[in-house]
Motif scaffolding. Structure first.
Motif, PDB file in Angstrom:
ATOM      1  N   LEU A 181      15.954  -2.730   5.046  1.00 20.89           N
ATOM      2  CA  LEU A 181      14.780  -3.389   4.250  1.00 20.89           C
ATOM      3  C   LEU A 181      14.080  -1.944   3.542  1.00 20.89           C
ATOM      4  N   ALA A 182      13.356  -2.214   2.344  1.00 21.85           N
ATOM      5  CA  ALA A 182      12.568  -1.148   1.982  1.00 21.85           C
ATOM      6  C   ALA A 182      11.242  -1.005   2.840  1.00 21.85           C
ATOM      7  N   ILE A 183      11.019   0.065   3.153  1.00 21.73           N
ATOM      8  CA  ILE A 183      10.015   0.150   4.369  1.00 21.73           C
ATOM      9  C   ILE A 183       8.917   0.740   3.368  1.00 21.73           C
ATOM     10  N   TYR A 184       7.635   0.318   3.132  1.00 22.94           N
ATOM     11  CA  TYR A 184       6.780   0.887   2.322  1.00 22.94           C
ATOM     12  C   TYR A 184       5.443   1.119   3.387  1.00 22.94           C
ATOM     13  N   ARG A 185       4.692   2.376   3.128  1.00 21.32           N
ATOM     14  CA  ARG A 185       3.880   2.636   3.961  1.00 21.32           C
ATOM     15  C   ARG A 185       2.371   2.773   2.841  1.00 21.32           C
ATOM     16  N   GLY A 190      -0.422   7.281  -2.450  1.00 20.81           N
ATOM     17  CA  GLY A 190       1.020   6.634  -2.702  1.00 20.81           C
ATOM     18  C   GLY A 190       1.640   6.936  -4.072  1.00 20.81           C
ATOM     19  N   ASP A 191       3.210   6.968  -3.989  1.00 21.70           N
ATOM     20  CA  ASP A 191       3.927   7.202  -5.046  1.00 21.70           C
ATOM     21  C   ASP A 191       3.943   6.069  -6.250  1.00 21.70           C
ATOM     22  N   ALA A 192       3.576   4.879  -6.052  1.00 21.12           N
ATOM     23  CA  ALA A 192       3.688   3.630  -6.725  1.00 21.12           C
ATOM     24  C   ALA A 192       2.631   2.685  -6.386  1.00 21.12           C
ATOM     25  N   ASP A 193       2.222   1.931  -7.442  1.00 19.94           N
ATOM     26  CA  ASP A 193       1.243   0.943  -7.428  1.00 19.94           C
ATOM     27  C   ASP A 193       1.664  -0.185  -6.640  1.00 19.94           C
ATOM     28  N   TYR A 194       0.936  -1.002  -5.725  1.00 23.39           N
ATOM     29  CA  TYR A 194       1.628  -1.840  -4.787  1.00 23.39           C
ATOM     30  C   TYR A 194       2.074  -3.270  -5.635  1.00 23.39           C
ATOM     31  N   THR A 195       1.639  -3.325  -6.930  1.00 20.68           N
ATOM     32  CA  THR A 195       2.291  -4.385  -7.532  1.00 20.68           C
ATOM     33  C   THR A 195       3.642  -4.028  -8.512  1.00 20.68           C
ATOM     34  N   GLY A 196       3.715  -2.869  -8.437  1.00 15.18           N
ATOM     35  CA  GLY A 196       5.104  -2.407  -9.225  1.00 15.18           C
ATOM     36  C   GLY A 196       6.355  -2.232  -8.552  1.00 15.18           C
ATOM     37  N   VAL A 197       6.107  -2.605  -6.950  1.00 14.97           N
ATOM     38  CA  VAL A 197       7.429  -2.292  -6.036  1.00 14.97           C
ATOM     39  C   VAL A 197       8.132  -3.738  -5.752  1.00 14.97           C
ATOM     40  N   ASP A 198       9.176  -3.744  -5.310  1.00 14.39           N
ATOM     41  CA  ASP A 198       9.957  -4.982  -5.217  1.00 14.39           C
ATOM     42  C   ASP A 198       9.566  -5.621  -3.716  1.00 14.39           C
ATOM     43  N   ARG A 226       0.247   2.642  -3.134  1.00 12.97           N
ATOM     44  CA  ARG A 226      -1.164   2.636  -3.024  1.00 12.97           C
ATOM     45  C   ARG A 226      -1.798   1.496  -3.816  1.00 12.97           C
ATOM     46  N   ILE A 227      -2.884   1.282  -3.597  1.00 12.46           N
ATOM     47  CA  ILE A 227      -4.125   0.120  -4.040  1.00 12.46           C
ATOM     48  C   ILE A 227      -4.936   0.907  -4.884  1.00 12.46           C
ATOM     49  N   PRO A 228      -4.851   0.583  -6.344  1.00  8.63           N
ATOM     50  CA  PRO A 228      -5.857   1.492  -7.230  1.00  8.63           C
ATOM     51  C   PRO A 228      -7.129   1.235  -7.036  1.00  8.63           C
ATOM     52  N   MET A 229      -8.001   1.982  -6.937  1.00  3.71           N
ATOM     53  CA  MET A 229      -9.553   1.831  -6.565  1.00  3.71           C
ATOM     54  C   MET A 229     -10.376   2.382  -7.745  1.00  3.71           C
ATOM     55  N   ALA A 230     -11.467   1.904  -7.801  1.00  5.63           N
ATOM     56  CA  ALA A 230     -12.547   2.279  -8.889  1.00  5.63           C
ATOM     57  C   ALA A 230     -13.514   2.962  -8.381  1.00  5.63           C
ATOM     58  N   ALA A 231     -14.420   3.635  -8.926  1.00  5.43           N
ATOM     59  CA  ALA A 231     -15.629   4.237  -8.560  1.00  5.43           C
ATOM     60  C   ALA A 231     -15.283   5.330  -7.528  1.00  5.43           C
ATOM     61  N   ALA A 242      -4.201  -4.554   4.085  1.00 14.21           N
ATOM     62  CA  ALA A 242      -3.299  -5.534   4.753  1.00 14.21           C
ATOM     63  C   ALA A 242      -3.318  -6.696   3.927  1.00 14.21           C
ATOM     64  N   ALA A 243      -4.533  -7.533   3.649  1.00 23.65           N
ATOM     65  CA  ALA A 243      -4.534  -8.574   3.005  1.00 23.65           C
ATOM     66  C   ALA A 243      -4.207  -8.425   1.513  1.00 23.65           C
ATOM     67  N   VAL A 244      -4.505  -7.141   0.755  1.00 26.12           N
ATOM     68  CA  VAL A 244      -4.264  -7.250  -0.483  1.00 26.12           C
ATOM     69  C   VAL A 244      -2.865  -7.088  -0.662  1.00 26.12           C
ATOM     70  N   LEU A 245      -2.160  -6.123   0.127  1.00 19.59           N
ATOM     71  CA  LEU A 245      -0.553  -5.876  -0.104  1.00 19.59           C
ATOM     72  C   LEU A 245       0.285  -7.217   0.280  1.00 19.59           C
ATOM     73  N   LEU A 246      -0.181  -7.754   1.528  1.00 18.45           N
ATOM     74  CA  LEU A 246       0.540  -8.766   1.811  1.00 18.45           C
ATOM     75  C   LEU A 246       0.450 -10.194   1.069  1.00 18.45           C
ATOM     76  N   PHE A 247      -0.484 -10.417   0.372  1.00 15.13           N
ATOM     77  CA  PHE A 247      -0.551 -11.459  -0.383  1.00 15.13           C
ATOM     78  C   PHE A 247      -0.147 -11.217  -1.675  1.00 15.13           C
ATOM     79  N   GLU A 248       0.314  -9.893  -1.975  1.00 15.53           N
ATOM     80  CA  GLU A 248       0.712  -9.662  -3.392  1.00 15.53           C
ATOM     81  C   GLU A 248       2.446  -9.772  -2.983  1.00 15.53           C
TER      82      GLU A 248
END
Length: 259
Positions: A181-185, A190-198, A226-231, A242-248
């Motif tokens: 499995l790809a093991i994401y932390r 992070g090196d990549a946005d969470y929407t840009g990984v498989d 990573r999850i990009p964040m504003a402000a 967890a909610a953001v990443l799991l539902f993506e």
């Protein structure tokens, strides 16, 4: 009607609600409240016994339990005992003792959540509830996580303990289970946005915001996301992440099925 706190079943229920060592020794858990008890029964679990305050439980609920549970396992208690057993400010009128859930682990999982030193019971319960809703196949807890059968975790989990397999395991067992499995932390740097990984076949490590990632988590992760964040926000708490990443991951899975 049971009126004494020295009754053996009352003593067992109280110990299970308050002591992790008793839960581990007896291999049992105590669920407080109608909703959790109903959820466990609906998922095919059979209680060892249910202690209920007749003044707080309506007849319809009691009749439903009588249809599913043997009469000798339904035990009436006094309102004072209900208060004695309760772990909340407002007693919920019922406590049930169940065998500790035995997880049925998939042999070749494709959606694994690994929790790294999540020590807040409310956070852990919320994450487990989210994991169940997002289609996670198994949740692995590192040795530094709070006891998943703590009453606060059970309340926040809202029945997730009976919907998704949960296992406590050392890191040397977690890593081989996730082989292939790809093991994401999750990491703010992070090196990549969470929407840009498989998210086709993955294990996701969520760590404690307060303590950061453990050395073991860093060692087995194949990519930080990573999850990009504003402000100028540095981070969000573990349950929100967890909610953001799991539902993506769930969104991508649904998209692939319909594509």
């Amino acid at each position: 009607m049971i009126a004494s706190a020295q009754n053996e079943r009352v003593k067992l229920a109280h110990a299970l609600l308050t002591q992790a060592k008793t839960r581990r020794r007896e291999r049992k858990i105590a669920l407080e409240g109608v909703r959790l008890i109903d959820d466990a029964i609906e998922r095919g679990r059979t209680p060892d016994f249910i202690l209920y305050d007749a003044a707080a439980i309506d007849y319809t609920r009691l009749a439903a339990w009588q249809a599913r549970v043997r009469p000798e396992r339904l035990l009436s208690i006094t309102p004072d005992l209900s208060k004695h057993l309760s772990t909340t400010e407002q007693p919920q009128g019922a406590v049930a003792v169940f065998p500790l859930p035995v997880p049925d682990l998939p042999r070749q999982p494709r959606r694994v959540l690994i929790l790294d030193a999540i020590r807040d019971p409310g956070n852990l319960g919320t994450i487990l509830r989210t994991a169940a809703a997002a289609g996670v196949q198994v949740v692995i807890l590192s040795p530094d996580c709070v006891d998943p059968y703590n009453p606060k975790v059970l309340r926040a989990g809202m029945g997730a303990h009976f919907r998704v397999p949960i296992v406590e395991a050392p890191w040397h067992e977690s890593a081989p289970y996730c082989d292939g499995l790809a093991i994401y932390r999750a990491a703010s740097s992070g090196d990549a946005d969470y929407t840009g990984v498989d998210w086709a076949a993955w294990a996701l490590i969520i760590g404690s915001e307060a303590h950061g990632a453990s050395d073991q988590a860093q060692a087995i992760a194949t990519q930080r996301i990573r999850i990009p964040m504003a402000a100028a926000t540095e981070s969000i708490n573990a349950a929100a992440a967890a909610a953001v990443l799991l539902f993506e991951a769930a969104r991508q899975r649904t998209q692939h099925r319909s594509g």
